[in-house]
Scaffold this motif. Structure first.
Motif, short mmCIF file in Angstrom:
data_model
loop_
_atom_site.label_atom_id
_atom_site.label_comp_id
_atom_site.label_asym_id
_atom_site.label_seq_id
_atom_site.Cartn_x
_atom_site.Cartn_y
_atom_site.Cartn_z
N ILE A 29 0.93 -1.06 -0.05
CA ILE A 29 -0.25 0.20 -0.14
C ILE A 29 0.97 1.33 -0.09
CG2 ILE A 29 -1.78 1.45 1.27
CD1 ILE A 29 -2.73 -1.32 2.40
N LEU A 30 0.63 2.19 -0.93
CA LEU A 30 1.29 3.43 -0.93
C LEU A 30 0.68 4.23 0.02
CD1 LEU A 30 1.64 3.56 -4.76
CD2 LEU A 30 3.63 3.61 -3.26
N ALA A 31 1.62 5.06 0.81
CA ALA A 31 0.93 6.09 1.63
C ALA A 31 1.96 7.32 1.72
CB ALA A 31 0.94 5.39 2.99
N GLY A 32 1.30 8.31 2.29
CA GLY A 32 1.85 9.69 2.26
C GLY A 32 2.56 9.86 3.53
N ASP A 33 3.77 10.35 3.47
CA ASP A 33 4.63 10.76 4.58
C ASP A 33 4.05 11.93 5.50
OD1 ASP A 33 6.35 11.25 6.74
OD2 ASP A 33 8.07 12.06 5.10
N LEU A 34 2.96 11.44 6.43
CA LEU A 34 2.18 12.40 7.25
C LEU A 34 2.19 11.93 8.65
CD1 LEU A 34 -1.11 13.47 5.00
CD2 LEU A 34 0.92 14.85 5.80
N PRO A 35 3.25 12.13 9.44
CA PRO A 35 3.20 11.97 10.87
C PRO A 35 2.16 12.74 11.37
CG PRO A 35 5.30 12.43 10.06
CD PRO A 35 4.53 12.82 8.78
N PRO A 36 1.30 12.18 12.45
CA PRO A 36 1.54 10.82 12.88
C PRO A 36 0.43 9.87 12.42
CG PRO A 36 0.12 11.80 14.26
CD PRO A 36 0.42 12.75 13.44
N MET A 37 -0.13 10.04 11.16
CA MET A 37 -1.16 9.29 10.37
C MET A 37 -0.05 8.03 9.87
SD MET A 37 -3.79 10.93 11.45
CE MET A 37 -4.25 12.67 11.34
N ARG A 70 2.42 12.49 -3.93
CA ARG A 70 3.53 11.87 -4.76
C ARG A 70 2.74 10.39 -4.94
NH1 ARG A 70 9.62 11.37 -4.22
NH2 ARG A 70 9.36 13.73 -4.26
N HIS A 71 2.43 10.00 -3.44
CA HIS A 71 1.96 8.44 -3.63
C HIS A 71 0.66 8.24 -4.61
CE1 HIS A 71 -0.98 10.44 -0.78
NE2 HIS A 71 -1.40 9.23 -0.79
N TRP A 72 -0.14 9.26 -4.70
CA TRP A 72 -1.12 8.93 -5.65
C TRP A 72 -0.62 8.98 -7.12
CZ3 TRP A 72 -3.81 14.14 -3.72
CH2 TRP A 72 -4.24 13.90 -2.39
N LYS A 73 0.28 9.82 -7.48
CA LYS A 73 1.00 9.48 -8.83
C LYS A 73 1.74 8.22 -9.21
CE LYS A 73 1.71 14.52 -8.94
NZ LYS A 73 2.95 15.62 -9.27
N THR A 74 2.10 7.76 -7.88
CA THR A 74 3.11 6.48 -8.00
C THR A 74 2.10 5.51 -8.27
OG1 THR A 74 4.84 7.26 -6.75
CG2 THR A 74 4.64 4.77 -6.97
N TYR A 75 0.82 5.56 -7.75
CA TYR A 75 -0.17 4.31 -7.69
C TYR A 75 -0.69 4.41 -9.18
CZ TYR A 75 -4.53 2.21 -7.48
OH TYR A 75 -5.71 1.19 -7.61
N SER A 76 -1.00 5.61 -9.70
CA SER A 76 -1.51 5.82 -11.10
C SER A 76 -0.75 5.07 -11.91
CB SER A 76 -1.68 7.23 -11.29
OG SER A 76 -2.86 7.78 -10.27
N ASN A 77 0.73 5.29 -11.83
CA ASN A 77 2.00 4.66 -12.72
C ASN A 77 2.42 3.47 -12.53
OD1 ASN A 77 1.49 7.30 -14.19
ND2 ASN A 77 3.02 8.23 -12.85
N GLY A 78 2.16 3.04 -11.27
CA GLY A 78 3.00 1.95 -10.77
C GLY A 78 1.98 0.22 -10.76
N THR A 79 2.65 -0.34 -9.79
CA THR A 79 1.84 -1.84 -9.61
C THR A 79 1.43 -2.17 -8.26
OG1 THR A 79 3.87 -2.73 -9.21
CG2 THR A 79 3.18 -2.62 -11.60
N ASP A 81 -0.59 -2.51 -4.90
CA ASP A 81 -1.96 -3.21 -4.67
C ASP A 81 -2.90 -2.03 -4.26
OD1 ASP A 81 -1.32 -6.01 -5.10
OD2 ASP A 81 -0.06 -5.61 -3.11
N ALA A 82 -2.51 -1.00 -3.79
CA ALA A 82 -3.50 -0.19 -3.01
C ALA A 82 -2.86 1.27 -2.68
CB ALA A 82 -4.26 -0.63 -1.86
N VAL A 83 -3.68 2.39 -2.49
CA VAL A 83 -3.15 3.61 -1.99
C VAL A 83 -3.99 4.19 -1.02
CG1 VAL A 83 -4.37 4.82 -4.00
CG2 VAL A 83 -2.34 5.98 -3.05
N ALA A 84 -3.37 4.81 0.06
CA ALA A 84 -4.18 5.21 1.06
C ALA A 84 -4.26 6.91 0.95
CB ALA A 84 -3.39 5.00 2.39
#
Length: 260
Positions: A29-37, A70-79, A81-84
């Motif tokens: 799962i791709l996730a954004g660097d948002l401490p403490p989330m 950026r994690h959204w863009k990586t999901y759109s262009n990558g492989t 399984d999911a994006v948060a």
């Protein structure tokens, strides 16, 4: 031989018809660097919610942390399984889950100021900073900006903490828990600071909670997630996670963060 052939054919058909995720024990799962989330090590409030839900469904999770958006863009262009942390309705491809997490935006300020910012109108005449893109995301903010003494959006969120403690601004607009976490990080930094990072800070929620979903490439995984989230919500597991994280920042958040 005929029976063996029939068995192989039936087995092949069964495998073909099985959900594509059935044999996948680990979900990336791709996730954004948002401490403490989400912290760099894959821990965090939102990470804990997702892991709890997916484990209930029999899946294990690996988070790939990237700069937020950026994690959204990586999901759109990558492989992956999911994006948060996807805004509801955002077109990213795949299948979007139900809402599983909320952020609470509001106003943070030094308690000693004695102010009470119950709404955007109360910020009139004050110097305000916010996260990048806030005026396009938070309802009513763009229209209220002309009434502020000054307004600036900055990407460096620990910089927001520096500005409020240094009394260079009156208020910070953004998620209260994220702001409180950067305050904590600032207090732990070594070296001399030109201000006291231990000053008391107050948070007031003045916006409706922001809803976020996940996008899955596999529709069956999205269905799994929705089902297991509903179960975890019903038995109190989700509320327990959110309350525990709010408790870590109680001195700043009070009871203003999603009512926890």
């Amino acid at each position: 031989m005929l029976k063996a052939t029939s068995f192989v054919a039936a087995l092949s058909l069964a495998l073909f018809q099985s959900p594509s995720h059935a044999s996948a024990d680990e979900i990336t799962i791709l996730a954004g660097d948002l401490p403490p989330m989400f912290n760099e090590d894959g821990s965090g409030r939102e990470a804990e919610v997702i892991s709890t839900v997916m484990e209930r469904c029999g899946h294990t999770v690996t988070f790939e942390i990237q700069p937020f958006t950026r994690h959204w863009k990586t999901y759109s262009n990558g492989t992956a399984d999911a994006v948060a942390t996807v805004p509801v309705g955002m077109p990213l491809g795949g299948t979007q889950s139900d809402v599983y997490v909320q952020y609470q935006n509001g106003v943070s300020f030094l308690s000693e100021a004695g102010e009470s910012y119950g709404d955007l109108a109360a910020l009139a005449g004050h110097s305000v900073i916010a996260f990048m893109g806030a005026s396009d995301i938070l309802p009513g903010l763009k229209d209220a900006v002309p009434s502020f003494k000054s307004y600036k959006e900055i990407a460096d969120q620990i910089g927001q903490s520096r500005m409020i403690f240094g009394k260079r601004v009156d208020a910070v607009v953004g998620d209260g828990m994220i702001f409180a976490e950067y305050n904590r990080q600032l207090r732990e930094q070594s070296g001399d600071l030109m201000f006291d990072p231990n000053q008391s800070v107050t948070f007031q929620a003045i916006f409706a909670p922001s809803d976020y979903a996940m996008n899955f490439r596999d529709a069956a995984l999205a269905e799994d997630f929705n089902r297991c989230y509903a179960e975890a919500k019903a038995d109190g597991s989700i509320d327990a996670i959110n309350k525990a994280w709010a408790e870590r920042y109680r001195d700043t958040l009070g009871t203003q963060y999603l009512g926890h």
